[in-house]
Design an enzyme around this catalytic site. Sequence first.
Site, mmCIF file in Angstrom:
data_model
loop_
_atom_site.group_PDB
_atom_site.id
_atom_site.type_symbol
_atom_site.label_atom_id
_atom_site.label_comp_id
_atom_site.label_asym_id
_atom_site.label_seq_id
_atom_site.Cartn_x
_atom_site.Cartn_y
_atom_site.Cartn_z
ATOM 1 N N CYS A 1 -5.219 -2.919 3.496
ATOM 2 C CA CYS A 1 -4.565 -2.395 4.916
ATOM 3 C C CYS A 1 -5.476 -2.670 5.886
ATOM 4 O O CYS A 1 -6.092 -3.748 6.310
ATOM 5 C CB CYS A 1 -3.799 -1.225 4.801
ATOM 6 S SG CYS A 1 -2.714 -1.128 6.462
ATOM 7 N N LYS B 1 -9.888 2.241 -2.010
ATOM 8 C CA LYS B 1 -10.054 1.594 -0.305
ATOM 9 C C LYS B 1 -11.344 2.128 0.455
ATOM 10 O O LYS B 1 -11.638 3.336 0.462
ATOM 11 C CB LYS B 1 -8.656 2.244 0.393
ATOM 12 C CG LYS B 1 -8.583 1.597 1.938
ATOM 13 C CD LYS B 1 -7.309 1.891 2.504
ATOM 14 C CE LYS B 1 -7.167 1.634 3.836
ATOM 15 N NZ LYS B 1 -5.961 2.029 4.438
ATOM 16 N N GLU C 1 0.949 -1.208 -0.128
ATOM 17 C CA GLU C 1 -0.180 0.092 0.011
ATOM 18 C C GLU C 1 0.910 1.329 0.099
ATOM 19 O O GLU C 1 1.808 1.303 1.069
ATOM 20 C CB GLU C 1 -0.746 -0.055 1.323
ATOM 21 C CG GLU C 1 -1.753 1.288 1.262
ATOM 22 C CD GLU C 1 -2.244 1.313 2.880
ATOM 23 O OE1 GLU C 1 -3.474 1.899 3.041
ATOM 24 O OE2 GLU C 1 -1.861 0.935 4.002
#
Length: 269
Positions: free
Chosen positions: A147, A111, A40
């Site tokens: 993440c 995300k 990421e």
Amino acid sequence: MRASLIQIAVNEDETVEARRLRAAALVREQAGADLVVLPELWTTGAFAFDAFDAAAEPLRGPTYEAMAKAAADAGVWLHAGSVPERGADGRLYNTSLVLSPSGDLAASYRKIHRFGFDKGEAVLMGAGHEPVTVRLADTTTLGVATCYDLRFPELFRSLVDRGAETLVVPAGWPERRRSHWTLLARARAVENQAYVLACGTAGTHAGVPQAGHSIVVDPWGEVLAEAGADEEVLTVDFDPAKVARTREQFPALKDRVLGLEPPRAEPAV
């Protein structure tokens, strides 16, 4: 199937452009793998909040161009990690790129769960809304997450409902919560009876030591490979067909009750 997770170090003493060139060279070195994964926000560092705006780029910006060329040169599927994307609406997004072996953009994912508790990424970046899966030829279907998403099991259930068999999680996970990283990666694998490929960063950026310890977990929760704390390439061979066998041998997913769409009412006669 062979996957290579590039646990690249992100440090302040290296420019974004230098790291981009170095990452592209590392991708090219993985020729012969089927899938390569980067972490990421490896261009800036996931905790370098002050750098997001200046480093933001369009979806098909310099990182996409460099990674597309590298994927095509190596002949690999490439999850190029994520970049700070500046969308057409002017907002920033934490956006992952998945590239085909010809270098084409196969998918992008913004995300959904932003980290920061009302500061940092949570306020600087917009949220994605759509779960994303990608079919890799005739081998496996990737479910894409990033993440902090790892803490939200409902996203992974949604990916499985969309056909995901291999869950890919690039991250910039801090060392101080490394035990959660490995625990959650194994939990997501067990509960979804899927492979988890979780690729983190090494090094220290914005004063935050990174966990490293990229990990590959099989559908039974067994760790197939795990990196150390420093920069390295973690390569593992795994059998995508094991997902179907596991789900057949131990059909727990068939016993789901909550989170499923209610059955449609039969039309009145």
